[in-house]
Design a protein around this motif. Structure first.
Motif, mmCIF file in Angstrom:
data_model
loop_
_atom_site.group_PDB
_atom_site.id
_atom_site.type_symbol
_atom_site.label_atom_id
_atom_site.label_comp_id
_atom_site.label_asym_id
_atom_site.label_seq_id
_atom_site.Cartn_x
_atom_site.Cartn_y
_atom_site.Cartn_z
ATOM 1 N N ARG A 22 0.769 -1.207 0.009
ATOM 2 C CA ARG A 22 -0.060 -0.012 -0.127
ATOM 3 C C ARG A 22 0.764 1.407 0.028
ATOM 4 O O ARG A 22 0.452 2.068 -0.781
ATOM 5 C CB ARG A 22 -1.043 -0.071 1.186
ATOM 6 N N GLU A 78 3.745 1.656 -1.207
ATOM 7 C CA GLU A 78 4.431 1.509 -2.565
ATOM 8 C C GLU A 78 3.456 2.269 -3.566
ATOM 9 O O GLU A 78 3.782 3.145 -4.312
ATOM 10 C CB GLU A 78 4.735 0.233 -3.119
ATOM 11 N N ALA A 79 1.992 2.014 -3.418
ATOM 12 C CA ALA A 79 0.976 2.436 -4.387
ATOM 13 C C ALA A 79 0.576 3.817 -3.945
ATOM 14 O O ALA A 79 0.322 4.654 -4.653
ATOM 15 C CB ALA A 79 -0.169 1.628 -4.163
ATOM 16 N N THR A 80 0.637 4.276 -2.590
ATOM 17 C CA THR A 80 0.241 5.588 -2.121
ATOM 18 C C THR A 80 1.386 6.709 -2.150
ATOM 19 O O THR A 80 1.183 7.609 -2.642
ATOM 20 C CB THR A 80 -0.225 5.570 -0.522
ATOM 21 N N LEU A 127 -5.250 0.367 -0.476
ATOM 22 C CA LEU A 127 -4.486 0.051 -1.796
ATOM 23 C C LEU A 127 -5.238 0.536 -2.994
ATOM 24 O O LEU A 127 -4.717 1.191 -3.745
ATOM 25 C CB LEU A 127 -3.955 -1.206 -1.673
ATOM 26 N N ALA A 134 -5.330 3.973 -3.777
ATOM 27 C CA ALA A 134 -4.237 4.920 -3.762
ATOM 28 C C ALA A 134 -3.873 5.620 -4.976
ATOM 29 O O ALA A 134 -4.512 5.375 -5.968
ATOM 30 C CB ALA A 134 -2.862 3.813 -3.343
ATOM 31 N N ASP A 142 -1.301 5.063 -6.933
ATOM 32 C CA ASP A 142 -0.970 4.296 -8.117
ATOM 33 C C ASP A 142 -1.378 2.724 -7.469
ATOM 34 O O ASP A 142 -0.349 2.004 -7.304
ATOM 35 C CB ASP A 142 0.584 4.474 -8.432
ATOM 36 N N PRO A 143 -2.550 2.472 -7.614
ATOM 37 C CA PRO A 143 -2.821 1.063 -7.205
ATOM 38 C C PRO A 143 -2.370 -0.247 -8.057
ATOM 39 O O PRO A 143 -1.999 -1.164 -7.182
ATOM 40 C CB PRO A 143 -4.274 0.942 -7.052
ATOM 41 N N ALA A 150 0.958 -0.334 -8.851
ATOM 42 C CA ALA A 150 2.213 -0.600 -8.582
ATOM 43 C C ALA A 150 2.024 -1.557 -7.361
ATOM 44 O O ALA A 150 2.734 -2.585 -6.898
ATOM 45 C CB ALA A 150 2.920 0.618 -8.132
ATOM 46 N N GLY A 151 1.011 -1.405 -6.435
ATOM 47 C CA GLY A 151 0.935 -2.301 -5.249
ATOM 48 C C GLY A 151 0.421 -3.513 -5.445
ATOM 49 O O GLY A 151 0.827 -4.734 -4.948
ATOM 50 N N ARG A 181 -6.140 1.291 -15.055
ATOM 51 C CA ARG A 181 -5.395 2.540 -15.230
ATOM 52 C C ARG A 181 -6.188 3.585 -16.026
ATOM 53 O O ARG A 181 -6.541 4.930 -15.695
ATOM 54 C CB ARG A 181 -4.195 2.659 -15.875
#
Length: 494
Positions: free
Chosen positions: A196, A198-200, A235, A238, A240-241, A243-244, A286
């Motif tokens: 999370r 990483e995504a946030t 997540l 976020a 960029d979900p 990525a997570g 996306r």
């Protein structure tokens, strides 16, 4: 991501304090209350991290305009916190007191005060075993990540960074204060939390952290579904979900918490006649995010985009010519979605909305070149119900072809459908289509008591409404009587 420079550490610390001075005065007031009673109070966690990132300091408002929490750590035990804040706090709540946390409210702000602690799971328990600590240093050392292991005293605003959290933010990396293995053994949910963050925040887990995540995926079995659900929902919301999610799939965590997503990584056939469903799904996600209103992430739309094709692996069939079919994957996918969200204890209304979108995401492809009758358009709107706007976005996001001509044609065709919906809506009520005769009307006209027959008659009148639109009371009654005669239902004398 805007992170302060570390070229001048003294300047960096001063800027941290400057950011934290934006904390509502009530936080400093609370610090003075604790100091007057001989206790320490530090602002910890996200407020400190977000100040370093130049993000708005938490404590103003949260999602939907609701007040957000300010998190504090203290040497006072929970019972003592309640005692010394009595009269200062306008409201208190003790839902987390078993875990050392007391909630307070004052002037529209919420405060969560947690006693210095350490917590760890045993191998059988779903719940952490909480023990209290005696120092801020020990408390910070057992926090999830270094970027959350910084503190600022209130009211003094002394900055505490014992594990290099500020430097990690500047480098864009994610580490744990203790060893990754020990940290994940203490609370396996941190594996999801790493994805999370990483995504946030765009923080990349260091290699040893990734390996520890991969090695301890099975430990998630002892974490309650509700805690896993909450992390996954955060997540998905976020910045960029994807990525997570990619991280969870890569390390095998998705096999446990979202196995249907991991299963979409299907091999492309030798003739490349169908897309990699997993890669397609991430692209759809996306594109769905790109259609959201600015600053308003749409959780239902994102989950629908993620899960809309999970029925494909189970429905894949190889057909002559090297082709592949996925017949009825929207039906299978809807049922799989409902089971997965139920297992994660999602709210029923959220589950229903997501399942409806998964089920309907293919309906548009029967529209062809606009051959649908008005009745079919009415059914499309009726079946989508309150999810119609989201369905528009999901269908448009589901076009991932690289063929620009084909993509443009699909877009024009959907434009045509939306125009027809708008045209019908201008002429009649289609947002919530109902028969022109209610159940009470049907019972009165046919002299029926509540029964299955009344439901059948109403279902017929709804179909009649789809086919013919608004025809007026007289014509609707005539159709009801025609149906009744056809089904040998006695009609009372006029």
């Amino acid at each position: 991501m805007s992170v302060i420079s570390l070229d001048n550490p003294r300047d960096s610390a001063e800027r941290v304090v400057s950011e934290l001075l934006r904390v509502p005065p009530a936080a400093d007031e609370l610090g003075r209350v604790f100091a007057a009673h001989g206790h320490l109070l530090h602002l910890v966690g996200g407020s400190v991290r977000d100040a370093l990132l130049g993000r708005p300091t938490t404590g103003a408002t949260g999602a939907g305009g609701a007040p957000a929490d300010l998190d504090f750590a203290t040497d006072a035990r929970p019972e003592r916190v309640l005692e010394i804040t009595r009269g200062w706090a306008e409201a208190t709540w003790e839902a987390g007191i078993a875990f050392g946390t007391v909630g307070l409210a004052r002037r529209g702000l919420r405060f969560e005060i947690t006693t210095y602690r350490s917590e760890a799971y045993d191998r059988q328990s779903r719940n952490p075993q909480v023990t209290y600590g005696d120092s801020l240093e020990a408390d910070l050392s057992r926090r999830d990540f270094t970027v959350n292991a910084m503190a600022v005293s209130v009211p003094g605003h002394d900055f505490v960074d014992l594990f290099g959290g500020m430097a990690d933010l500047a480098r864009g990396v994610l580490r744990t204060p203790a060893s990754p293995a020990a940290s994940f053994d203490d609370d396996p949910l941190r594996i999801l939390r790493a994805a999370r963050f990483e995504a946030t925040l765009g923080l990349t887990p260091v290699p040893e952290l990734v390996e520890a995540m991969r090695a301890r995926t099975e430990r998630l079995a002892i974490v309650s579904p509700e805690r896993i659900r909450d992390e996954l929902r955060k997540l998905l919301l976020a910045a960029d979900p994807v990525a997570g999610l990619e991280r969870l799939v890569e390390i095998g965590v998705a096999d446990i918490v979202l196995p249907e997503v991991a299963a979409m990584r299907m091999e492309i056939d030798e003739h490349h006649q169908h897309k990699d469903v997993y890669a397609h799904t991430l692209t759809v996600l996306r594109q769905a995010i790109a259609l959201e209103e600015p600053g308003a992430p749409d959780e239902v739309l994102r989950w629908a985009a993620l899960l809309h094709d999970i029925g494909k692996p189970r429905t894949r069939r190889h057909i002559p010519g090297g082709r592949v079919s996925f017949h009825h994957h929207e039906v299978v996918g809807r049922d799989m979605t409902r089971r997965r969200l139920a297992a994660l204890h999602f709210p029923k209304d959220v589950t229903d909305a997501i399942c409806r979108l998964v089920y309907l995401h293919l309906r548009f492809h029967g529209y062809g070149e606009g051959e649908w009758t008005d009745a079919a358009v009415r059914r499309y709107v009726h079946d989508a119900g309150p999810q119609l706007t989201r369905l528009h976005k999901l269908v448009r996001s589901d076009c991932t072809t690289r063929n620009r001509r084909k993509a443009a044609a699909l877009s024009r065709t959907y434009d045509s459908l939306e125009e027809r919906i708008a045209d019908l809506a201008a002429r009649e009520e289609i947002a919530a289509i109902r028969p022109e005769l209610s159940g009470d009307d049907i019972m009165a006209l046919l002299g029926l008591a509540p029964s299955r027959l009344v439901g059948q008659a109403r279902a017929h009148m709804l179909e009649f409404r789809f086919e013919c639109g608004l025809v007026g009371r007289e014509a609707a009654e005539a159709e009801l009587f025609r149906w009744a005669r056809e089904h040998e239902v006695p009609i009372p004398d006029a």
